[in-house]
Design an enzyme around this catalytic site. Structure first.
Site, short mmCIF file in Angstrom:
data_model
loop_
_atom_site.label_atom_id
_atom_site.label_comp_id
_atom_site.label_asym_id
_atom_site.label_seq_id
_atom_site.Cartn_x
_atom_site.Cartn_y
_atom_site.Cartn_z
N GLU A 185 0.83 -1.14 0.00
CA GLU A 185 0.02 0.12 -0.03
C GLU A 185 0.76 1.18 -0.10
OE1 GLU A 185 -0.25 -2.48 2.05
OE2 GLU A 185 -2.21 -3.57 1.39
N HIS A 223 -14.73 -0.40 3.34
CA HIS A 223 -14.56 -1.17 4.52
C HIS A 223 -14.28 -0.27 5.91
CE1 HIS A 223 -14.77 -4.22 1.53
NE2 HIS A 223 -14.46 -5.43 2.43
#
Lengths: 322, 274
Positions: A60, A111
């Site tokens: 990420e 999420h």
């Protein structure tokens, strides 16, 4: 009068479809993923524009930094995965590579909050609004439903500089009709009222509308504001709500520290002090469980918001009667 | 082969760059001389020989890009940019001072700075973004990223190493300033990097090792990187921290400490610059 309907929508589908649409309209839009592109539905953009779609894998920090490089070269870079990982794992890269140089990177994470449910606390990001909000240049959005998610994709693309938008995992009640308007730094009054104002974001907007129904039966008139732009925040709407009602309740699926409640409190205490209650995750980690069960356990249901509103109204009356 | 005249010119610019680094860091009273001095020839060769760039038009779309990922070597970048003509050399006196365009670490307020490095380990990823955009736009510009060797202890460097190979970024060149020293001591004591070339080879990069002070080797490596197709090149340049100042060489102490103003003339004299 707006009311949370029984119709459901899906924020991720809204995001993915509009991103693909945006891609057909603008050649300078690129998308960076981190292995979760099917789940985030950014794969829809990838099928249409494979040359502008970069799946960086489970890395990420690398993904957001590559997005920064693409933006440096003049692209509008969208980068997406679960909120636990972006921004969760790479606040440094977001701060230094994106926000400090004020680059055109749009971070969209799903999420967020407790909505990832059974995956448990490691995946339940209840800190993202706080961590993104304190970074200069960063804008923070939290849409309430699929429709507002769709509109905000375009709003983000038209705004310059970095932006963070948090989405929920589960399907969620439709809050908006097709004619609602959205702008960074604005908010929407979904229902007007005079006794108390509930200011909510994300999935808590639908809960707030249900809370307003509960309160209406008790004769409490409740204003419900969708504060989808948490930074910049619509100070005017907050001040007006404080002056009109004298009692404010905030509701968010986020730690009670640093999120929407804090942002509203900052405005209220500087410009229009009034009674305020905050509904949110009470500075604790979550746990595995169905989303609805978690909302109930952590005090984030409509009845919890209603109860905070009742307390706020009573506290206001005590002060008024002095 | 380089013309002897070119070589002399580059050597002269390198000497002047070292002088400007010492003077500006001493004037600032803080900064990182060690890692600035170690990479002088690598950066001088880029700006004064290899890269296509235009100091009069810093945002020229087709310019080659240089990212100083080891942002603490900002005094080196500033000395080179000033000599190239991006801003007056006089500005170097304002390094690290309030209101200056020359921030402690690179920042966009300085003309010619391509990326605001400072947090280690990010620059190569940003370079990948630039290189991907160049391919996407059908542009021929190249992207160069200078990394510190200690910086390679950051895991993100290896995430980037994987990604650059996936996208066959032959328009991206990483340069490692392998001076062997980081703030706390020798890299091989703090967290060993060796076998470093083998690591990059295992990631399927084209690896070239050179003496970081030999202009002919440096330029030959830049040319070979440009000729290499379908994969990125890393140039591991063997260097000396604090190069050129006897008491700074091989001394971790001079990673992040400025010489005192009264030391400057002695240093310049020793370097044959007075």
């Amino acid at each position: 009068m707006s009311k949370a309907s029984k119709k459901m929508g899906d924020m991720r589908t809204g995001y993915g479809e509009e991103l693909a649409e945006l891609g057909s309209m603008r050649k300078d839009v690129v998308v960076v993923g981190a292995d979760t592109t099917q789940s985030l539905k950014t794969s829809l953009f990838g099928y249409k524009f494979p040359e502008r779609f970069f799946n960086i894998g489970i890395a990420e920090s690398n993904a957001v930094s590559i997005a920064a490089g693409l933006a440096l070269a003049g692209k509008i870079a969208f980068v997406s995965t679960y909120a636990a990982f972006i921004p969760g794992k790479c606040v440094d890269q977001i701060r230094n590579a994106i926000a400090y140089p004020n680059l055109n990177v749009k971070i969209v994470a799903s999420h967020a909050g407790l909505s990832v449910g059974p995956d448990g606390a490691s995946h339940q990001q209840v800190e993202d609004i706080a961590t993104m909000r304190v970074i200069p240049n960063m804008k923070v959005l939290a849409p309430a439903d699929e429709y507002s998610t769709r509109r905000l994709v375009f709003v983000m693309a038209e705004s310059s500089g970095p932006c963070y938008m948090r989405l929920a995992r589960p399907k969620s009640p439709v809050v908006y009709e097709d004619d609602a308007r959205f702008a960074i730094g604005s908010s929407n009054i979904l229902r007007d009222g005079s006794d108390v104002a509930i200011i909510a974001c994300g999935l808590m907007v639908a809960e707030a509308l249900d809370a307003a129904d509960i309160l209406a039966e008790e004769g409490i008139s409740c204003r419900v504001i969708d504060m989808y732009s948490i930074k910049p925040i619509d100070s005017d709407a907050i001040v007006k709500a404080a002056r009109d009602t004298g009692a404010i309740v905030t509701a968010e699926e986020h730690n009670i520290i640093g999120g929407l409640g804090s942002a509203v409190a900052e405005v209220v205490c500087e410009h229009a002090p009034c009674i305020m209650k905050r509904v949110g995750v009470k500075d604790t980690f979550g746990e595995s469980g169905e989303h609805e069960e978690l909302l109930a356990k952590y005090g984030l249901k409509a009845r919890d918001i209603a109860s905070a509103a009742r307390e706020a109204v009573r506290a206001k009356q005590r002060i008024d009667s002095r | 082969m380089m013309q002897a005249q070119d070589l002399l010119r580059l050597k002269e610019i390198a000497r002047r760059t070292r002088r400007l680094i010492i003077e500006s860091v001493a004037e600032a009273g803080s900064g990182h001389p060690g890692g600035s001095l170690s990479a002088v020839e690598l950066v001088v060769a880029l700006y004064f020989h290899k890269m296509r760039h235009d100091p009069k038009n810093p945002k020229w779309e087709d310019r080659d890009r240089f990212i100083l990922s080891k942002g603490h070597a900002a005094p080196l970048l500033y000395a080179v940019l000033a000599q190239a003509g991006y801003f007056p050399i006089e500005e170097l006196k304002t390094l690290r001072k309030l209101g200056s365009m020359l921030q402690g670490h690179p920042d966009f307020r300085t003309p010619g700075v391509e990326y605001c490095a400072g947090s280690e380990g990010i620059g190569l990823s940003v370079g990948i973004g630039l290189a991907l955009a160049a391919k996407l736009d059908g542009k021929g510009y190249r992207t160069y990223v200078l990394l510190g060797d200690g910086e390679m202890q950051e895991g993100q460097v290896w995430e980037a190493a994987m990604a650059a190979v996936k996208y066959r970024l032959d328009n991206l060149t990483a340069i490692v300033d392998r001076n062997g020293i980081q703030q706390d001591g020798l890299t091989e004591n703090i967290m060993p990097l060796e076998p470093l070339a083998a690591k990059w080879k295992a990631f399927n990069w084209n690896v070239i090792q050179i003496d970081g002070y030999d202009f002919e080797q440096i330029i030959d490596a830049y040319n070979k990187a440009e000729e290499t197709l379908n994969r990125p090149t890393v140039i591991i340049a063997h260097t000396t921290k604090g190069k050129g100042v006897s008491f700074m060489e091989w001394s971790p102490q001079w990673h992040g400490q400025a010489p005192k103003k009264e030391q400057v003339s002695k240093i310049l004299e020793e370097m044959g610059l007075l």
